[in-house]
Design an enzyme around this catalytic site. Structure first.
Site, PDB file in Angstrom:
ATOM      1  N   ASP A 157       6.694  25.680  31.333  1.00  0.00           N
ATOM      2  CA  ASP A 157       7.581  26.828  31.157  1.00  0.00           C
ATOM      3  C   ASP A 157       6.769  28.107  31.013  1.00  0.00           C
ATOM      4  O   ASP A 157       5.541  28.097  30.985  1.00  0.00           O
ATOM      5  CB  ASP A 157       8.500  26.617  29.948  1.00  0.00           C
ATOM      6  N   ASP A 158       7.473  29.234  30.907  1.00  0.00           N
ATOM      7  CA  ASP A 158       6.801  30.530  30.907  1.00  0.00           C
ATOM      8  C   ASP A 158       6.084  30.835  29.604  1.00  0.00           C
ATOM      9  O   ASP A 158       5.185  31.674  29.569  1.00  0.00           O
ATOM     10  CB  ASP A 158       7.820  31.631  31.215  1.00  0.00           C
ATOM     11  N   UNK A 216      -2.643  37.666  40.443  1.00  0.00           N
ATOM     12  CA  UNK A 216      -2.406  36.254  40.138  1.00  0.00           C
ATOM     13  C   UNK A 216      -2.940  35.317  41.213  1.00  0.00           C
ATOM     14  O   UNK A 216      -2.940  34.096  41.023  1.00  0.00           O
ATOM     15  CB  UNK A 216      -0.913  36.015  39.909  1.00  0.00           C
ATOM     16  N   THR A 239       6.842  21.081  30.329  1.00  0.00           N
ATOM     17  CA  THR A 239       7.678  21.473  31.468  1.00  0.00           C
ATOM     18  C   THR A 239       7.125  22.682  32.208  1.00  0.00           C
ATOM     19  O   THR A 239       7.820  23.265  33.039  1.00  0.00           O
ATOM     20  CB  THR A 239       9.128  21.766  31.020  1.00  0.00           C
ATOM     21  N   ASP A 284      10.062  33.123  35.808  1.00  0.00           N
ATOM     22  CA  ASP A 284       9.600  34.237  36.633  1.00  0.00           C
ATOM     23  C   ASP A 284       8.645  33.702  37.697  1.00  0.00           C
ATOM     24  O   ASP A 284       7.997  32.680  37.528  1.00  0.00           O
ATOM     25  CB  ASP A 284       8.972  35.366  35.810  1.00  0.00           C
ATOM     26  N   GLY A 306      -6.693  43.725  19.878  1.00  0.00           N
ATOM     27  CA  GLY A 306      -7.180  43.177  21.126  1.00  0.00           C
ATOM     28  C   GLY A 306      -8.577  42.626  21.003  1.00  0.00           C
ATOM     29  O   GLY A 306      -9.149  42.552  19.913  1.00  0.00           O
ATOM     30  N   HIS A 307      -9.129  42.253  22.148  1.00  0.00           N
ATOM     31  CA  HIS A 307     -10.466  41.653  22.184  1.00  0.00           C
ATOM     32  C   HIS A 307     -11.094  41.969  23.531  1.00  0.00           C
ATOM     33  O   HIS A 307     -10.408  42.016  24.557  1.00  0.00           O
ATOM     34  CB  HIS A 307     -10.372  40.134  22.003  1.00  0.00           C
ATOM     35  N   THR A 308     -12.407  42.205  23.534  1.00  0.00           N
ATOM     36  CA  THR A 308     -13.125  42.482  24.773  1.00  0.00           C
ATOM     37  C   THR A 308     -14.269  41.494  24.965  1.00  0.00           C
ATOM     38  O   THR A 308     -14.823  40.965  24.002  1.00  0.00           O
ATOM     39  CB  THR A 308     -13.712  43.904  24.783  1.00  0.00           C
TER      40      THR A 308
END
EC number: 2.7.9.3
Length: 346
Positions: free
Chosen positions: A49-50, A17, A47, A226, A138-140
């Protein structure tokens, strides 16, 4: 590059991160966007938020979130698990249960073997299996650097959504993982971390927030978030500003991973930590706190712990039950009526 020689952290400019766009740049980019106009949107971007929360029925709301990171660990399977744990965390922080997920993979096919991506995806699947979350696709994208993450959908009752904007004066603040993953990942990348430090960082980043979240829900938290890319200070500022309160953090109580203090002294601090400090330092009152001791509080965390606001009685019971169930939990601060600045460090 052969699989035996791979050190994934050395293939990217920033690890985990710590590679996120800094808070100032992000704020500038988002400044011209308007809030979506939909009465069923319970929680939107206003806000920070997560995740977003969208009401489907009077009893079911969807939590939507997405996280993509660069490797904070050298082993492909460990990276995959950490990335998935990081993505799942937003659902737990909002009081939800992860339901489905989609892989998002950015892969340097010219420099890494396809088997590396397979191991990364397998690590992600390990975490999803533990969470009881169903992978649906998914995606690549072929890219210059390896990145992996997931979009995750969870469910929650519309009246039981946890937010980062509802902390109350008098609340105690509990943290469920120690800080330092960004600093230790930088040390791993620079080949300065000990084997023990690397193992501890990987273990904490790989740990799902599921157990802590499930226990938290038994004690009616006022608010939760978190700790991820903006560090403890950044996410505390978001909680304080959204809630109209001031958060007081006890510097001596904030837990750090093994070796973090030594690595800071040796200069193993990610650029994202300095970006966070540059943006948030004017928003906090740190008194005469040692600037070097403050640095880990700005450290961008990958798959960090939950910051939980609970009333004092509930906080004491939560801590006791957490100890009985080997769930890490430390009291690191409290919530005050709004003062001049959103965060005080003492």
């Amino acid at each position: 590059m052969t699989n035996k020689k791979i050190k994934l952290t050395q293939t990217v400019k920033a690890a985990g991160u710590a590679a996120k766009l800094g808070p100032e740049g992000l704020a500038d980019a988002l400044a011209g966007l308007n809030r979506p106009a939909d009465p069923r949107l319970i929680v939107g971007p206003e806000t920070s938020d997560d995740g977003g929360v969208y009401c489907l029925t009077p009893e079911i709301a969807l939590i939507e979130s997405c996280d993509v990171i660069t490797p904070p660990a050298d082993a492909p399977r460990a990276f995959g698990r950490i990335a998935a744990a990081n993505a799942l965390s937003d659902i737990y922080a909002m009081g939800g249960r992860p339901l489905t997920a989609m892989n998002l993979a950015f892969f340097p096919a010219c420099s890494l073997q396809p088997e590396v991506l397979g191991e990364v995806l397998a690590g992600g699947q390990d975490a999803l299996n533990e969470a009881g979350c169903c992978l649906v696709g998914g995606h690549t994208v072929e890219d210059d650097e390896l990145k992996y993450g997931l979009s995750v959908t969870g469910t929650v009752h519309p009246e039981q959504v946890l937010r980062n904007s509802t902390a109350r004066p008098g609340d105690c603040l509990l943290l469920t993982k120690p800080l330092g993953s960004g600093i230790l990942s930088t040390a791993v990348k620079g080949e300065m971390a000990t084997v023990e430090q690397e193992a501890e960082a990987v273990a904490w980043m790989s740990l799902l927030n599921r157990a802590a979240a499930e226990l938290m829900l038994r004690y009616t938290p006022s608010a939760c978030t978190d700790i991820t890319g903006f560090g403890l200070i950044g996410h505390s500022c978001e909680m304080a500003l959204g809630s109209g309160v001031t958060i007081r953090l006890y510097l001596d109580a904030v837990p750090l991973m093994q070796g973090v203090t030594d690595q800071v002294a040796d200069g193993m601090v990610p650029a994202g930590c300095y970006r966070n400090r540059s943006y948030y330092l004017s928003r906090i009152d740190a008194g005469d706190c040692d600037p070097e001791r403050l640095l880990p509080l700005f450290d961008p965390q990958t798959s960090g712990g939950l910051l939980i606001a609970l009333q004092p009685g509930a906080a004491a019971l939560f801590q006791a039950e957490a100890a009985e169930n080997s769930i890490f939990c430390v009291l690191i601060g409290d919530v005050l009526p709004r003062a001049e600045l959103p965060v005080i460090v003492v």
